[in-house]
Design an enzyme around this catalytic site. Structure first.
Site, mmCIF file in Angstrom:
data_model
loop_
_atom_site.group_PDB
_atom_site.id
_atom_site.type_symbol
_atom_site.label_atom_id
_atom_site.label_comp_id
_atom_site.label_asym_id
_atom_site.label_seq_id
_atom_site.Cartn_x
_atom_site.Cartn_y
_atom_site.Cartn_z
ATOM 1 N N GLY A 185 4.852 5.433 0.823
ATOM 2 C CA GLY A 185 3.760 5.067 -0.092
ATOM 3 C C GLY A 185 2.432 5.221 0.647
ATOM 4 N N ILE B 256 0.702 3.243 2.665
ATOM 5 C CA ILE B 256 0.630 2.858 4.084
ATOM 6 C C ILE B 256 1.442 3.839 4.938
ATOM 7 C CG2 ILE B 256 1.074 1.018 5.770
ATOM 8 C CD1 ILE B 256 0.735 -1.017 3.453
ATOM 9 N N SER C 259 12.043 8.509 1.286
ATOM 10 C CA SER C 259 11.346 7.816 0.223
ATOM 11 C C SER C 259 12.167 7.932 -1.044
ATOM 12 C CB SER C 259 9.987 8.501 0.025
ATOM 13 O OG SER C 259 9.069 7.607 -0.531
ATOM 14 N N ARG C 260 11.963 6.943 -1.957
ATOM 15 C CA ARG C 260 12.692 7.004 -3.232
ATOM 16 C C ARG C 260 12.310 8.253 -4.007
ATOM 17 N NH1 ARG C 260 11.306 1.103 -5.333
ATOM 18 N NH2 ARG C 260 9.420 1.800 -4.303
ATOM 19 N N ALA D 8 6.217 -3.846 7.884
ATOM 20 C CA ALA D 8 6.460 -4.066 6.448
ATOM 21 C C ALA D 8 6.862 -5.523 6.194
ATOM 22 C CB ALA D 8 7.507 -3.081 5.955
ATOM 23 N N ARG D 9 8.148 -5.808 6.257
ATOM 24 C CA ARG D 9 8.621 -7.181 6.131
ATOM 25 C C ARG D 9 9.782 -7.379 7.105
ATOM 26 N NH1 ARG D 9 4.498 -8.291 4.174
ATOM 27 N NH2 ARG D 9 4.029 -9.323 2.202
ATOM 28 N N GLU E 158 9.943 -15.482 9.675
ATOM 29 C CA GLU E 158 8.546 -15.725 10.031
ATOM 30 C C GLU E 158 8.096 -17.157 9.720
ATOM 31 O OE1 GLU E 158 6.430 -12.038 9.169
ATOM 32 O OE2 GLU E 158 4.677 -13.284 8.764
ATOM 33 N N HIS F 147 1.879 -10.875 12.641
ATOM 34 C CA HIS F 147 1.581 -10.429 11.259
ATOM 35 C C HIS F 147 0.073 -10.188 11.064
ATOM 36 C CE1 HIS F 147 3.233 -10.512 6.863
ATOM 37 N NE2 HIS F 147 2.280 -9.620 7.004
HETATM 38 C C1 DGY Z 1 0.743 -7.825 2.594
HETATM 39 O O1 DGY Z 1 -0.296 -7.749 1.913
HETATM 40 O O2 DGY Z 1 1.858 -7.767 2.092
HETATM 41 C C2 DGY Z 1 0.580 -7.957 4.059
HETATM 42 O O3 DGY Z 1 1.776 -8.211 4.689
HETATM 43 C C3 DGY Z 1 -0.439 -9.030 4.375
HETATM 44 O O4 DGY Z 1 -0.806 -8.903 5.699
#
Ligand code: DGY
Length: 319
Positions: free
Chosen positions: A155, A157, A176-177, A237-238, A267, A285
């Site tokens: 995407g 980013i 990517s999808r 990302a996460r 986290e 983060h």
């Molecule tokens: C988001 O916007 O999802 C980011 O992780 C925030 O830093």
């Protein structure tokens, strides 16, 4: 005038924008708002402007009540929001895409450089007071030029990170999808591959996909073993996209060369197995943490909330 609750501190400009039209109750405590306090404060409000640290689930939506119209997350990621529960209750959920692309890509590239050039190790060494001097083989890292970056999730980013990496002489593959804009693919010279091929050919794997059931532990022991033993993993990302215990083991056992992390599975807790390792760079983060970006995120969240409250389509609805 509607009632708006803001679940944590956000830039003043966005608060002013909300206050110009509505009654705003903004949590201003130095610590995150407690769950109990949040459930109490949302009762009877029309809008919730939420930070990613707050869980917006069925319990909270019910505590708010049937008049609730919008949950405006001040983040692009929305894994803290139960979107189907919002939809069932006729609550519009929104996020802040676009405005944090460059800031987050800057951090991804920073982590790539920090991990491959061993910058954290160098900094720690100087601060330790230990003796050091220039040496032919002292703290050697690895170069980016001519290496391959594998972008998982292409995407905004992912593309911005690829663009930066290309400027450092890297080749780009991505998973990517969907196919990306052919003009962008050709500008980046980027080739779409499946995850197996990406893991096998990449010297750096950078994660940019959203988190959800489909991407939980997308990178675990098996995927780490499929990477080159000279490769690096970067996650902005996460956290739960990566099985952190498996990553700690892979870094410890030399299954991959290193990693750079900005996000964590539990986290703000970091897996203890990572804390003692020199070949992982750990950031708290910081992806979107610039004054300009956080202001833009908060302004977009305010615009989202204001649009829904005045019966209009928000600029950034989720889904
Ligand atoms: C988001 O916007 O999802 C980011 O992780 C925030 O830093």
């Amino acid at each position: 005038m509607s009632r708006v609750v803001v679940t944590g501190r956000i830039p003043e400009a966005a608060l002013e924008k909300l206050r110009a039209e509505h009654e705003v109750d903004a949590w201003a405590g130095p610590e995150s708002i407690s769950r109990e306090e949040l459930l109490r404060r949302v009762a009877g409000v029309d809008a919730v402007v939420s930070l990613l640290t707050e869980r917006i689930d069925a319990e909270l939506l019910d505590a708010a009540g049937p008049q609730l119209k919008v949950v405006a997350n001040v983040a692009v990621g929305y894994d803290n929001i139960n979107v189907p529960a919002c939809t069932e209750r006729g609550v519009v959920a929104t996020n802040t895409p676009g405005v944090l692309i460059d800031a987050t890509a800057d951090i991804a590239l920073s982590l790539i450089l920090m991990a491959t050039r061993r910058l954290g190790e160098g900094e720690r060494l100087i601060r330790s007071g230990e003796a050091w001097k220039w040496g032919m083989f002292f703290l050697l890292g690895s170069s980016l030029k001519g290496k391959t970056l594998g972008v998982v999730g292409m995407g905004g980013i992912g593309q911005a990170t690829a663009r930066r990496a290309k400027a450092f002489g890297m080749e780009i593959v991505y998973q990517s999808r969907s196919e990306i804009d052919p003009a962008v693919a050709s500008e980046l010279g980027a080739r779409r591959v499946d995850l197996d091929e990406l893991l096998a050919v990449s010297d750096v794997v950078s994660l940019h996909c959203p988190y959800g059931p489909a991407t939980h532990h997308l990178i675990g022991a098996e995927q780490l073993a499929a990477m080159k033993d000279s490769a690096y993993l970067v996650n902005t990302a996460r956290g739960p996209i990566v099985d952190e215990a498996a990553l700690a083991a892979a870094l410890r056992d030399g299954i991959i060369a290193g990693a750079g992390l900005d996000v964590y599975e539990q986290e703000p807790t970091v897996h203890p197995g990572l804390l003692d390792l020199d070949n992982v760079v750990l950031l708290p983060h910081l992806g979107s943490a610039t004054v300009e970006t956080r202001t833009a995120m908060a302004m977009l969240a305010a615009d989202n909330a204001l649009a829904v409250l005045s019966g209009n389509q928000p600029p950034a609805p989720i889904g």
